[in-house]
Structure formats: structure tokens, C-alpha cells
Enzyme design. Structure first.
Site, PDB file in Angstrom:
ATOM      1  N   GLU A 137     -10.386 -11.577  -4.640  1.00 34.07           N
ATOM      2  CA  GLU A 137      -8.951 -11.398  -4.367  1.00 34.07           C
ATOM      3  C   GLU A 137      -8.380 -12.544  -3.549  1.00 34.07           C
ATOM      4  OE1 GLU A 137      -8.377  -7.629  -2.416  1.00 34.07           O
ATOM      5  OE2 GLU A 137     -10.106  -7.864  -1.141  1.00 34.07           O
ATOM      6  N   ASP A 174      -3.963  -8.738  -4.139  1.00 40.32           N
ATOM      7  CA  ASP A 174      -4.066  -9.828  -3.168  1.00 40.32           C
ATOM      8  C   ASP A 174      -4.213 -11.167  -3.867  1.00 40.32           C
ATOM      9  OD1 ASP A 174      -3.799  -8.750  -0.558  1.00 40.32           O
ATOM     10  OD2 ASP A 174      -5.653  -7.646  -0.927  1.00 40.32           O
ATOM     11  N   CYS A 200      -9.457  -4.015 -10.237  1.00 42.33           N
ATOM     12  CA  CYS A 200      -9.056  -2.766  -9.566  1.00 42.33           C
ATOM     13  C   CYS A 200      -7.690  -2.890  -8.912  1.00 42.33           C
ATOM     14  CB  CYS A 200     -10.105  -2.322  -8.560  1.00 42.33           C
ATOM     15  SG  CYS A 200     -10.320  -3.496  -7.218  1.00 42.33           S
ATOM     16  N   HIS A 257       0.821  -1.212   0.000  1.00 46.66           N
ATOM     17  CA  HIS A 257       0.000   0.000   0.000  1.00 46.66           C
ATOM     18  C   HIS A 257       0.857   1.264   0.000  1.00 46.66           C
ATOM     19  CE1 HIS A 257      -3.274  -2.862   0.739  1.00 46.66           C
ATOM     20  NE2 HIS A 257      -3.925  -1.993  -0.013  1.00 46.66           N
TER      21      HIS A 257
END
Ligand code: PEP
Ligand code: MG
Length: 591
Positions: free
Chosen positions: A441, A465, A512, A199
């Protein structure tokens, strides 16, 4: 020229956010406290006591300054959280004990202070009373700051001291620290560790700050004041660049400027392939401040609103009303485009320090996202109600992260129904037909996509993920980054399976995760039948530029080739070749 590097020297890492910058380096040292006992000469004992007292005064001044800044940026009451810190810095019982130990045992101040406070921390941590347990964290924080001052370690979490533009170099930057970076002062950053879809890396792209991770020991090799050029396209940091290097980068900047002109031209054009297939191109955002960038890059709304950034870097949970206001603002600004709000995904590499959760051995496999929310229904329902209420003000959709099976999906749906009933009972408006989707995910979700598809309105594939869980390769660990392969046949099969299940049940499937923002992979994803792509606003122009040059038939052939191949590197090479041939301008400044 300063620092320990003489002459031009190149360091390599993993490029995670495009762009080139150059400037002075600021090294963020890790707050490592190596505390060893040292015997003091009798004559030095007074000096040591003085040094200890001065460190308390300095820490107090720093805490007051932090408190002042927090009050300035939030509210007066928020500043109150520092009162216990300040009180502890004046606690005579502790201070006198430390001074006694320095004098009696003729020992160094850091050792005495550490020994005494450690004892208090251990005793308080054992107490059942909440009051004492809360004080443990305060004492730890205060202790660490005093030790920083005694040992002259700069507090790396306080980036508020930046006064001039610089390139940050550190062992690591947490997502919460990255979220606080001020673009005015941070030209770029480079870290020793990290992965492309951590992230921290995602935030760098979102902030449009050139960044490199996994540069191994760079934080130990560079010094504050070194001059460097950071190339976020190719993952190189060039310290003391020669005139020749600067000239070459000047040429690249010209190429980049001409590409920017071409990219600006597509901003208001539709994302349609040469043979007429429209792809929904939307943006990933972290908060309401991203609205401007979403609009500037011509995104068709938001495909992923990572709401957890509303929960970190603060001292308490955001209230339902505070959340509502943010969701409402985004929905209203982007109307009639849709805004997909992803429910809270805390855990993994994103933590809200105020929740004080216990450390886990495997945070990515642990109490994260929907698992955490279902165990905290009060907190989860506050978010659900905020989203539902905001749905009356724009085109909001919602999706759950980390769905691993039907039970979680059913439980989450049941809570949504409960929240809807509460709002109805109070005559509070919301969109009755708000669409709910599931993120795909976790491999188990892709494998049961046909069952999930009957119960949701769309799928959004979280490739970041999905890749780490399928290939068992931590997305934040540079040591396994060679195993983290988006073009692994297993990943492509799971994506295909998800898309096919969605289409068989009449719903759409998007992506995404970060692969949605990689123009090299755009043709492959189109060929696999993906309907929507959502990525950081700044990268959307490139993805659209690629979409508008692709023929769907050719993309399907590429996907067929990939699905039949057994080699991730062969697929990657074919994708790169296809992408370079389709849109050569996008690759002129890449090595
Ligand atoms: C993903 O996993 O691909 C995703 C989009 O969610 P996050 O990166 O926030 O985990
Ligand atoms: Mg995810």
C-alpha cells in the site's frame, strides 16, 4: 415541513455507501465554542452566577448518565474512569474563582469559566508529574462539556441520545463515532467533508448504512427536523422531496428488489469466470460481530480483518487474552476458510483516544501501522501472541500493514519468531506454519515487490493507501477527490508490478482496498492477474455476479488496453462500458 429549506432542494456529495433512505434529519453541530467577553449589568450578575451553577449540575447529571451507560455495556470498574470528571465538577477552588470573576468583573459565565480553566490547564500541562498531565485531559473534557451546556451546544460525540430513526447530517464523523452508530436509529448519514476511502466511508459500507460525504456546507444549510431522502447510489440528498420524486424512487426500489433476487441467487455459487478461472472472494471485517454477514454473503473467509477497531472506543488497550478470544471466535466460526488478520493499523484517521498520542502534522505520513507497532514491541507482541494462539483454532493467516521496505518486514518477522519461541517454551499451541503476508500500500513496497515476495507467503494490495500515497491525494479530503483516481496509469502499473512479482515467486496477490468492492473495476483487476478480492460483505454479491459473467480473455484485453492508455478518464470510461455490457442489471439504478 420544518427547517430553513422550503420546497424540494437537491444537495450533492460523494456517494460512499449504497442504498436509499428517507426520514427526519438530525444535524450534529460542531462543538465550536465561540467565547467572547460580554459586560453584564449589575442586575444580571446573580442570574449569570445561577446560569453557571446550573450548567455544572447539568454536566454532572450528563456525566453520571454516561457513566451509567458505560457500566451497563462494559463493567463496573470501567465506570471508574469518570470519577475524576465528577470530582472536578465539584472543585470549589475553581468554582469559587469563576464566580468571583463573574461578580468582580461583571462578565459572562462562559468567558469567566473558560479563562479560569484555561489557566489551570496551562499550569497542569507544564507539570512533569504524570498525575497532573493525566488530569489535563480530564479537565479539558469537563470544561468542554460545561461550555457545551453554557452555550447550549449539543455534544455531537454522544449519539446515545437517539430515540427515533433519523438521517445524521454533520460536518464530519470520525471513524470511532461511525463505529458506534446504531443501525436501528441511523438510517443514513451525510457529511460536509470526507473521501470515498476514508475509514468513516469504509465503516458505512461495512455497516450497510447509506452514506454521502463531501456535501460541502450541508450541515449548515439543513436543520434538525427537515425531511430528506438520501440516495447513496448517486450521492444526492433531496430535502422535502415532491410526490413525483418519491414516485421515481419507488420505481427504483422495485428495480433494486429484482436485482436483490438475482444477487441472492449467486450467494452460494462459486466465484468463477465464464472460462473457469476461480477467484478467491473474501470479506473485510472489523470485529467478531461481522461473522454473520460474512457467512450470509457466501464469502470464502476473511481477506482483511482490521483489528484496530478492537482498540478504539475504549479506555484501555485490549489485553492479549481479550484479543485472542475475538480472533479465536472468528477463526472457529469461519473454519475451514482462512481469516487474514491484519496487525494493528492505528494512526492516519484512526486513533485510540486512550493512547493519548501527540497530534501530528501529517498523520497519514507519520507514526502509523507497522511503524507504530515496531516502536511499541510490548503492545505489538501481545497482539502477535494472541494471533498465534488463535491460529491453533482455525485457518488464520496474518499480514502487516504499511510495509515500506525490507527492514520493517524483517523486524516484524523477528518479533513473530520471538513470540513463537515464547509460546513454544510454555507449550502453548499455535500453527507453526502460519502464513504471513505483506500489504502493498506504499509505492516503495510495490517497487520492491520482488524482494518482499521472497520473504512472505502472499501480498494484499491496499489500494486505498496505495492511491493516496502514489498520487499524493489525501483519501479523506473531498477537495482532492478528483485527483484520487483508481484508474490512474501509475496505479495500474504498480498493481501489475506487484502481481507479476508475486507470481514470479510462486505466491498469490489479492486486493483488499475499496476497489476490490467496485464491480466496475472487477474485470480490470481480473485482467491484471489478481488472485483474490476482499471487500465489505454486503458488496460481495455484486462482485461475484460480475466475476461469473466475465471471460478472462476479455478482461485481459481490457487490462492491456488500460496499461497502454495514458488517460485515467479514458480507462475509467472503458471499464464502465465493459462492466455495463457484462452485467447491465447492476447498473439500472445508477444515474
Ligand atoms: C488500504 O489501504 O487499501 C487498506 C485496505 O487498508 P486501510 O483502508 O485500513 O488503510
Ligand atoms: Mg491501508
Amino acid at each position: 415541513m420544518s427547517g430553513q429549506v422550503k420546497g424540494e432542494k437537491i444537495y450533492r456529495g460523494i456517494p460512499v455507501s449504497a442504498g436509499v433512505c428517507r426520514g427526519k434529519v438530525l444535524v450534529l453541530h460542531q462543538a465550536r465554542h465561540v467565547i467572547a467577553r460580554r459586560e453584564m449589568a449589575e442586575a444580571d450578575v446573580d442570574v449569570e452566577v445561577k446560569r453557571f451553577e446550573e450548567s455544572l449540575v447539568r454536566t454532572r447529571q450528563q456525566m453520571i448518565e454516561v457513566q451509567r451507560r458505560v457500566v451497563e455495556n462494559t463493567s463496573a470498574s470501567t465506570g471508574d474512569i469518570f470519577d475524576p470528571h465528577l470530582l472536578m465538577l465539584e472543585d470549589r477552588v475553581v468554582i469559587d474563582e469563576v464566580i468571583r470573576m463573574i461578580r468582580q468583573q461583571k462578565t459572562n459565565a462562559d468567558f469567566a469559566f473558560h479563562t479560569v480553566t484555561d489557566r489551570y490547564i496551562a499550569a497542569m500541562a507544564k507539570e512533569k508529574d504524570e498525575f497532573f498531565r493525566e488530569r489535563v485531559d480530564v479537565l479539558r473534557d469537563v470544561t468542554s462539556r460545561v461550555l457545551d451546556n453554557l452555550l447550549e451546544v449539543r455534544d455531537k460525540s454522544d449519539l446515545g441520545h437517539l430515540k427515533e430513526p433519523c438521517i445524521l447530517v454533520g460536518h464530519d464523523l470520525s471513524p470511532s463515532m461511525t463505529a458506534q452508530l446504531d443501525r436501528k436509529f441511523v438510517l443514513g448519514f451525510v457529511t460536509d467533508i470526507g473521501g470515498k476511502t476514508s475509514h468513516t466511508a469504509i465503516l458505512a459500507r461495512s455497516l450497510d448504512i447509506p452514506a454521502i460525504v463531501g456535501a460541502q456546507t450541508i450541515s449548515e444549510e439543513l436543520e434538525t427536523g427537515d425531511y430528506a431522502l438520501l440516495d447513496g447510489y448517486n450521492g444526492t440528498v433531496i430535502v422535502n422531496p415532491t410526490d413525483q420524486t418519491l414516485f421515481e424512487y419507488g420505481q427504483l426500489a422495485k428495480i433494486k428488489a429484482s436485482l436483490d433476487v438475482k444477487l441472492r441467487e449467486v450467494q452460494n455459487q462459486p466465484a468463477v469466470t465464464l472460462d473457469g478461472k476461480a477467484i478467491h472472494l473474501s470479506a473485510n471485517i472489523e470485529d467478531q460481530h461481522d461473522i454473520e454477514s460474512v457467512l450470509a454473503h457466501g464469502a470464502e473467509g476473511v481477506g482483511l480483518f482490521r483489528t484496530e477497531f478492537l482498540f478504539i472506543n475504549r479506555d484501555r488497550l485490549p489485553t492479549e487474552d481479550e484479543q485472542y478470544e475475538v480472533y479465536r471466535q472468528v477463526a472457529a466460526a469461519l473454519k475451514p476458510h482462512s481469516v487474514i488478520i491484519r496487525t494493528l493499523d492505528l494512526g492516519g484517521d484512526k486513533f485510540a483516544s486512550h493512547l493519548q498520542l501527540a497530534q501530528e502534522m501529517n498523520p497519514f505520513l507519520g507514526w502509523r501501522a507497522i511503524r507504530f507497532c515496531l516502536a511499541q514491541p510490548e503492545m505489538f507482541c501481545a497482539q502477535l501472541r494472541a494471533i498465534l494462539r488463535a491460529s491453533a483454532e482455525g485457518n488464520i493467516k496474518m499480514m502487516y500493514p504499511m510495509i515500506s521496505g525490507l527492514d520493517e518486514l524483517n523486524q516484524a518477522h523477528a518479533l513473530v519468531e520471538k513470540c513463537k519461541a515464547e509460546l513454544r517454551a510454555k507449550n502453548i499451541p499455535f500453527a507453526e506454519n502460519l502464513e504471513i503476508g505483506a500489504m502493498i500500500e506504499i509505492p516503495s513496497a510495490a517497487l520492491i515487490a520482488d524482494s518482499l515476495a521472497k520473504r512472505v507467503k502472499f501480498f494484499s494490495i491496499g489500494s486505498n493507501d496505495l492511491i493516496q500515497y502514489t498520487l499524493a491525494a489525501d483519501r479523506t479530503n473531498e477537495k482532492v477527490s478528483h485527483l484520487y483516481q483508481p484508474t490512474h496509469p501509475a496505479i495500474l502499473r504498480l498493481i501489475k508490478m506487484t502481481v507479476d512479482a508475486a507470481h514470479a515467486h510462486g505466491i498469490w496477490a489479492g486486493v483488499c482496498g475499496e476497489i476490490a468492492g467496485d464491480p466496475v473495476l472487477t474485470p480490470l483487476l481480473l485482467g491484471l492477474g489478481v488472485d483474490e478480492l476482499s471487500a465489505a460483505p454486503a458488496i460481495l454479491d455484486q462482485v461475484k455476479y460480475m466475476i461469473r459473467r466475465v471471460k478472462l480473455d476479455e478482461a485481459r484485453e481490457l487490462a492491456e488496453f488500460a496499461l497502454a492508455s495514458e488517460s485515467p478518464t479514458e480507462i475509467e470510461a472503458r471499464c464502465l462500458e465493459f462492466a455495463r455490457q457484462t452485467a447491465p442489471s447492476l447498473f439500472e439504478n445508477r444515474a
